[in-house]
Design a protein around this motif. Structure first.
Motif, PDB file in Angstrom:
ATOM      1  N   VAL A 137       4.620   1.462   7.251  1.00  0.00           N
ATOM      2  CA  VAL A 137       3.221   1.077   7.063  1.00  0.00           C
ATOM      3  C   VAL A 137       2.489   2.136   6.249  1.00  0.00           C
ATOM      4  CG1 VAL A 137       1.071   0.541   8.268  1.00  0.00           C
ATOM      5  CG2 VAL A 137       3.283  -0.115   9.271  1.00  0.00           C
ATOM      6  N   GLN A 138       1.732   1.674   5.277  1.00  0.00           N
ATOM      7  CA  GLN A 138       0.965   2.603   4.435  1.00  0.00           C
ATOM      8  C   GLN A 138      -0.247   3.127   5.197  1.00  0.00           C
ATOM      9  OE1 GLN A 138      -0.065   0.720   0.795  1.00  0.00           O
ATOM     10  NE2 GLN A 138      -0.374   2.661  -0.264  1.00  0.00           N
ATOM     11  N   ASP A 139      -0.580   4.373   4.965  1.00  0.00           N
ATOM     12  CA  ASP A 139      -1.773   4.931   5.593  1.00  0.00           C
ATOM     13  C   ASP A 139      -2.999   4.159   5.102  1.00  0.00           C
ATOM     14  OD1 ASP A 139      -2.617   8.017   6.766  1.00  0.00           O
ATOM     15  OD2 ASP A 139      -4.160   6.765   5.825  1.00  0.00           O
ATOM     16  N   ALA A 140      -3.835   3.716   6.053  1.00  0.00           N
ATOM     17  CA  ALA A 140      -4.990   2.887   5.684  1.00  0.00           C
ATOM     18  C   ALA A 140      -5.896   3.588   4.683  1.00  0.00           C
ATOM     19  CB  ALA A 140      -5.769   2.534   6.945  1.00  0.00           C
ATOM     20  N   ASN A 141      -6.039   4.902   4.816  1.00  0.00           N
ATOM     21  CA  ASN A 141      -6.946   5.632   3.931  1.00  0.00           C
ATOM     22  C   ASN A 141      -6.382   5.825   2.523  1.00  0.00           C
ATOM     23  OD1 ASN A 141      -8.878   5.890   5.886  1.00  0.00           O
ATOM     24  ND2 ASN A 141      -7.970   7.774   6.709  1.00  0.00           N
ATOM     25  N   ILE A 143      -5.660   3.521   0.486  1.00  0.00           N
ATOM     26  CA  ILE A 143      -6.186   2.490  -0.414  1.00  0.00           C
ATOM     27  C   ILE A 143      -7.696   2.400  -0.201  1.00  0.00           C
ATOM     28  CG2 ILE A 143      -6.004   0.079  -1.182  1.00  0.00           C
ATOM     29  CD1 ILE A 143      -3.329  -0.083   0.255  1.00  0.00           C
ATOM     30  N   ALA A 150     -15.466  -4.544   0.800  1.00  0.00           N
ATOM     31  CA  ALA A 150     -14.809  -4.836   2.087  1.00  0.00           C
ATOM     32  C   ALA A 150     -15.604  -5.878   2.863  1.00  0.00           C
ATOM     33  CB  ALA A 150     -14.667  -3.558   2.913  1.00  0.00           C
ATOM     34  N   LEU A 188     -10.177  -7.171  -3.255  1.00  0.00           N
ATOM     35  CA  LEU A 188      -9.437  -6.058  -2.653  1.00  0.00           C
ATOM     36  C   LEU A 188      -8.343  -5.530  -3.575  1.00  0.00           C
ATOM     37  CD1 LEU A 188      -9.022  -7.463   0.974  1.00  0.00           C
ATOM     38  CD2 LEU A 188     -10.687  -5.777   0.173  1.00  0.00           C
ATOM     39  N   GLN A 190      -5.371  -4.776  -2.880  1.00  0.00           N
ATOM     40  CA  GLN A 190      -4.075  -5.425  -2.576  1.00  0.00           C
ATOM     41  C   GLN A 190      -3.918  -6.751  -3.305  1.00  0.00           C
ATOM     42  OE1 GLN A 190      -6.268  -4.235  -0.410  1.00  0.00           O
ATOM     43  NE2 GLN A 190      -5.294  -3.208   1.309  1.00  0.00           N
TER      44      GLN A 190
END
Ligand code: SF4
Ligand code: FES
Length: 247
Positions: A137-141, A143, A150, A188, A190
């Motif tokens: 899992v990528q660190d939320a911060n 991106i 948001a 976003l 992503q």
């Protein structure tokens, strides 16, 4: 409360439908609209007849399946609620309530109040997704997303795919639904990989399914139980023009 119901009954996709009258007795103001229909169906079953078919799943305003027209309004008279969250206190003792399925060529009636909304699924499958690398899992911060984007993406993602926007539109346009789905990713980071391809494919599929064009009456926004704004349609149009002619 005692209520008179005029309910659309239709055996199957190929049969002609008609309204039938039912009496809903001992209705509590605290019942949800679907609970009231459950009670009516109990009486119909006791009489040895075919109960009224209607769609429902979560009964919490999340899944979007409880789609029906109630007294000429998609999901009934209360703003920003789905049929499952509509309560009988919104009606008066002795009222006559007219209950119909969504009316749109792209949503054929399967039985009574149940319509086939798989056209929405096909639009989603055409481009309503993001590609991600599998792995840890990528660190939320890692991106960063601006608060404004948001919030906007979150509001667009609130669409539950119920189809009320289509049913409320005189052209049976699916623009509000498609614009919400396109917006939630376009805003976003992503969603950038498939950004152009997504909007082109989803609009192409929408047209193939036979939904009509938007004529800016705003009926969709007025009836949407999740208060999706038509500003999403402006974004959809911008996304489409950019992808089609400026890429
Ligand atoms: S935009 Fe609103 S009315 Fe249309 S499908 Fe989504 S939640 Fe339902
Ligand atoms: S039953 Fe899921 S939104 Fe109403």
């Amino acid at each position: 409360m005692k209520l008179n119901l005029k309910v659309w009954r239709q055996k199957d996709k190929n049969s002609a439908g008609a309204f039938e009258n039912y009496e809903a007795k001992n209705v509590s103001p605290d019942m949800s609209f679907l609970e009231m229909l459950d009670e009516v169906n109990e009486d119909i079953l006791k009489a040895g007849k075919d109960p009224i078919a209607f769609d429902h799943d979560c009964r919490e305003g999340i899944c979007g399946t409880c789609s029906m027209y109630i007294n000429g309004r998609a999901h009934g008279p209360v703003k920003a609620v789905t049929t499952c969250q509509l309560h009988m206190r919104s009606f008066n003792d002795g009222d006559t309530i007219v209950i119909e399925p969504w009316r749109a060529a792209a949503f054929p009636v399967l039985k009574d109040l149940v319509v086939d909304r798989t056209a929405f699924e096909r639009i989603q499958q055409a481009g309503g997704f993001v590609s991600v690398n599998t792995g840890s899992v990528q660190d939320a911060n890692a991106i960063p997303v601006s608060k404004i984007d948001a919030d906007e993406a979150f509001l667009s993602a609130a669409c539950i795919g119920c189809g009320a926007c289509v049913a409320a539109c005189k052209n049976s346009s699916a623009m509000l639904f498609v614009s919400a789905k396109v917006s939630q990713y376009a805003l976003l980071p992503q969603g950038q990989v498939e950004r152009k391809e997504r909007v082109l494919k989803m609009v192409e599929q929408m047209d193939k399914e036979g939904f009509g064009s938007c004529s800016n009456t705003e009926a969709c926004e007025a009836e949407c139980p999740k208060e999706i704004k038509i500003s999403n349609i402006s974004r959809l149009n911008r996304e489409y023009i950019k992808a089609k002619w400026f890429s």
